[in-house]
Design an enzyme around this catalytic site. Structure first.
Site, short mmCIF file in Angstrom:
data_model
loop_
_atom_site.label_atom_id
_atom_site.label_comp_id
_atom_site.label_asym_id
_atom_site.label_seq_id
_atom_site.Cartn_x
_atom_site.Cartn_y
_atom_site.Cartn_z
N HIS A 422 -6.46 -0.06 -2.04
CA HIS A 422 -5.15 -0.69 -1.85
C HIS A 422 -4.16 0.31 -1.26
CE1 HIS A 422 -1.55 -3.17 -3.00
NE2 HIS A 422 -1.02 -1.95 -3.04
N GLU A 423 -4.06 1.47 -1.87
CA GLU A 423 -3.11 2.46 -1.37
C GLU A 423 -3.52 2.97 0.01
OE1 GLU A 423 -0.31 2.85 -2.61
OE2 GLU A 423 -0.64 1.86 -4.53
N HIS A 426 -2.20 0.70 2.65
CA HIS A 426 -0.84 0.97 3.14
C HIS A 426 -0.88 2.01 4.26
CE1 HIS A 426 1.30 -1.48 0.32
NE2 HIS A 426 0.90 -0.81 -0.75
N GLU A 460 2.52 -5.76 0.70
CA GLU A 460 1.62 -5.63 -0.45
C GLU A 460 0.43 -6.56 -0.33
OE1 GLU A 460 1.71 -3.40 -2.83
OE2 GLU A 460 3.53 -2.51 -1.98
#
Length: 565
Positions: A422-423, A426, A460
Site C-alpha cells: 500500500h505505501e 503511494h 488512498e
C-alpha cells in the site's frame, strides 16, 4: 488524443537507476489502513513518534523491564494496557525472543507456547477506560540482540485506531552489567538454522585466520591460469506474516529471498587483503545464487557472501541512518573448486527488513510499466527507486512522503505485506505523476471503509487497489495480525457509499483493470501522461481520452461498488 497500442513486455531486468526527479510539492500520505473510527471520538493515545502520521488510538500498550539482565539473570517485564473506551474483547499478545524465556507468567496470562521465533503468551481482556498492568518474570538465556513485543487490539473491530504496539530492544551480555539498551542489526551474520556444529563451524570474516591448509596457496606463475571457481547457495528468510495470521499468532514463513544484491568476497591468502570476487542477484522466485571468479592462487584462503536489502538499484530497505541491511554468510576455508554455502538465512534481527524487501517483488513483476523502470514515463536507466525505511522498534510510520519519496514503516508494519505494498503504491503514484501530487483534503485521519473526501478516496483508493492487485484479494491486514475483508457490492453494510470512500474506489479500480482493461498497464500509462485529483476525473475525463472504456460495462462495475456518475 489519438488511440495508441501498448505492447506488454516480458518481465524486465533490474536495471541501475540514474537521477531523481524533482518534486513539486511536499506531501505526507498517512496511515496505510484504518477502519471504523472509535465511537468515543476523543481518543488521544499516540502509537508512534511526533513526526509520524499514524493515527491516534483508543488503545495503548507500553512495556518495560525493571533491570537489564545478563545471561542467567532474571528481570520483571511490566506491561501497561490503557483504554479510552470500552472494549468487550481486547486481545493482549506478548512475544519474547529466543534469548529470553518466561519463567513465571502468573495467573493473568496463558501458559506460554514456543516456536522458532521465541515464546508467546497473552489473554483476552474486557476493558473499560483506565490502565491495567500485567507483570511476568523472564530470564536471559542467550547473549545477543533481543526484542520484546506487546500488542493490544480489539478482536471484534480490527482497526489501527483500536490497537497498540510496544517493544523493548536490548542487547544481552554474557557477564553481569554488560547488557545494554538498543540493538544493532544493520550489518550482521547469517542466522544459523541448520548446519555444522560450533566446533566445525567455518570461520567468520574478520575472525582469526585458520590453520594453514594442507597445501599452501600457490601464487600464479607468469602466464598461468587457474580454472574458474563458483560458489552457490540460496538466501532464505524466516519471518512472521499477518497474511494468514491472527491477533495472537501470525503465520510463520520460511521463504527464499528474490533479487537481492549479493557480493562474493574473499582473501587469496590468510594474511591477504579482502577482495571483491563477484557480484549478482539472488534468483527470482527461488533465492538461488551462483557466483564465479577466476582465482589467482590454487587455493583461496577464505570466501564468503554478503547480501544487501537492495534489488539492483530499483528498490531497497534502509535503517534509520539510510544504511542498507546486510547479512554475511559463514566463510568457506581453503577453497579450490566449486563450493556451496547451502541455505543462508537472513539474520533474524533483520527479518522484517528482508520481508519488506522481498514483498516488493510482488509489485515489481506486475508493475504495469512499459519500460524497465517502475513507470512508463521513466526509461533508459533514468529510473527512480522505491525506498523503505524501517528499523526495530521504529515509531516513525506508517506513511509515504514525496519530500524524499520514501516509505516509512513502523516496527511491526513489515509483517503485513498489504501495508508494505500500500505505501509503495503511494510511491508508484508519485512516479506516475512525475512528482506532482493532488491537493488532498480531509485525509488525516482517514478510514478505509468510511467517506473522507473525493481526493482522499482517490489517492488512498489507488494505493489500496495496488495492494489488492499484488495479493490478488480484497483483504486488509495490519502489522498486529488483524485483518478485514473489504469485498463489497451495493448491498454490503459497514462500508460507506460513493467515490469518497477509499474501499469503494479500490475495489472498483481492481475490477476495471481485471474485467475491462486487460490488466493495469494501459491505465498506468494514461496516468503517467495525465494528472487526476479524483476518481471522477480519472473515469469520466481521462479514460475516454486515452481509449479506455468508460461505457456500459465499466459503469456497471462502478454502480456495483455504489459509484454512479
Amino acid at each position: 488524443m489519438s488511440m495508441f497500442r501498448i505492447r506488454l513486455p516480458r518481465p524486465a531486468a533490474l536495471l541501475a537507476a540514474g537521477g531523481i526527479g524533482a518534486f513539486i510539492a511536499t506531501t505526507a500520505v498517512p496511515s496505510a489502513y484504518a477502519a471504523t473510527p472509535a465511537r468515543a471520538g476523543n481518543c488521544t493515545i499516540r502509537p508512534a513518534g511526533d513526526s509520524s502520521e499514524a493515527p491516534l488510538s483508543c488503545l495503548g500498550v507500553t512495556a518495560s523491564l525493571d533491570r537489564l539482565p545478563a545471561v542467567g539473570e532474571r528481570t520483571t517485564l511490566t506491561v501497561d494496557v490503557t483504554a479510552q473506551t470500552d472494549v468487550k474483547r481486547a486481545g493482549l499478545s506478548l512475544q519474547l525472543p529466543p534469548a529470553l524465556r518466561i519463567v513465571d507468567e502468573g495467573p493473568a496470562l496463558a501458559a506460554p507456547t514456543a516456536d522458532a521465533f521465541g515464546q508467546r503468551t497473552g489473554r483476552t481482556l474486557a476493558l473499560t477506560p483506565g490502565t491495567r498492568t500485567v507483570k511476568l518474570a523472564v530470564k536471559a538465556v542467550a547473549a545477543g540482540p533481543a526484542q520484546i513485543q506487546a500488542d493490544i487490539s480489539d478482536i471484534d473491530r480490527p482497526d489501527p485506531r483500536r490497537a497498540g504496539h510496544a517493544s523493548v530492544e536490548l542487547t544481552i551480555g554474557k557477564a553481569k552489567g554488560t547488557t545494554a539498551k538498543g540493538i544493532s542489526v544493520t550489518k550482521a551474520d547469517a542466522t544459523r538454522i541448520d548446519g555444522p556444529t560450533a566446533h566445525d563451524r567455518p570461520a567468520r570474516p574478520g575472525a582469526a585466520a585458520p590453520a594453514a591448509p594442507t597445501m599452501p596457496p600457490q601464487a600464479a606463475a607468469p602466464g598461468r591460469r587457474y580454472a574458474p571457481v563458483c560458489v552457490s547457495g540460496t538466501l532464505r528468510n524466516r519471518f512472521q506474516s499477518s497474511e494468514g495470521g491472527s491477533w495472537n499468532r501470525k503465520a510463520s514463513r520460511d521463504l527464499p529471498v528474490s533479487n537481492a544484491n549479493v557480493t562474493l568476497w574473499g582473501r587469496a591468502s590468510a594474511g591477504g587483503g579482502t577482495q571483491k570476487l563477484a557480484t549478482g542477484l539472488t534468483g527470482n522466485g527461488d533465492g538461488t545464487f551462483n557466483l564465479c571468479y577466476t582465482p589467482t592462487t590454487s587455493v583461496t584462503s577464505r570466501v564468503w557472501a554478503e547480501f544487501q536489502t537492495q534489488a539492483g538499484t530499483m528498490w531497497s530497505v534502509v535503517d534509520g541512518y539510510n544504511r542498507r541491511y546486510s547479512t554475511t554468510s559463514n566463510a568457506l576455508s581453503n577453497v579450490s573448486g566449486n563450493k556451496s554455502l547451502g541455505a543462508v538465512y537472513a539474520n533474524s534481527g533483520q527479518s522484517r527488513a528482508w520481508h519488506a524487501f522481498d514483498t516488493l517483488n510482488k509489485l515489481w513483476w506486475d508493475r504495469g510499466s512499459t519500460t524497465n523502470c517502475w513507470t512508463g514515463n521513466q526509461k533508459n536507466g533514468r529510473c527512480t527507486p522505491i525506498t523503505i525505511q524501517w528499523y526495530p522498534g521504529s515509531r516513525d510510520g506508517t506513511y509515504w512522503t514525496n519530500r524524499d519519496d520514501k516509505v516509512h514503516l513502523a516496527d511491526n508494519d513489515p509483517d503485513s505485506g498489504h501495508t508494505t505494498v500500500h505505501e509503495a503504491g503511494h510511491s508508484l503514484m508519485g512516479k506516475l505523476y512525475n512528482g506532482w501530487w493532488p491537493y488532498v483534503t480531509n485525509c488525516s485521519p482517514h478510514y478505509v471503509n468510511r467517506v473522507s473526501s473525493t481526493t482522499c478516496g482517490w489517492t488512498e483508493g489507488f494505493a489500496n487497489a495496488v495492494a489488492f492487485r499484488a495479493f490478488k484479494d480484497t483483504i486488509m491486514t495490519w502489522g498486529n495480525g488483524s485483518s478485514m475483508n473489504l469485498a463489497n457490492d451495493r448491498n454490503t453494510r459497514g462500508i460507506d457509499r460513493g467515490d469518497a470512500c477509499e474501499a469503494r474506489v479500490a475495489t472498483a479500480l481492481v475490477d476495471l483493470w481485471a474485467q475491462v482493461d486487460g490488466g493495469w498497464t494501459k491505465s498506468n500509462t494514461m496516468m503517467s501522461r495525465e494528472r487526476q485529483s479524483t476518481f471522477r476525473e480519472y473515469f469520466l475525463t481521462d479514460r475516454p481520452n486515452h481509449g479506455l472504456d468508460s461505457g456500459a460495462k465499466a459503469r456497471r462495475i462502478l454502480y456495483d461498488h455504489t459509484i454512479q456518475y
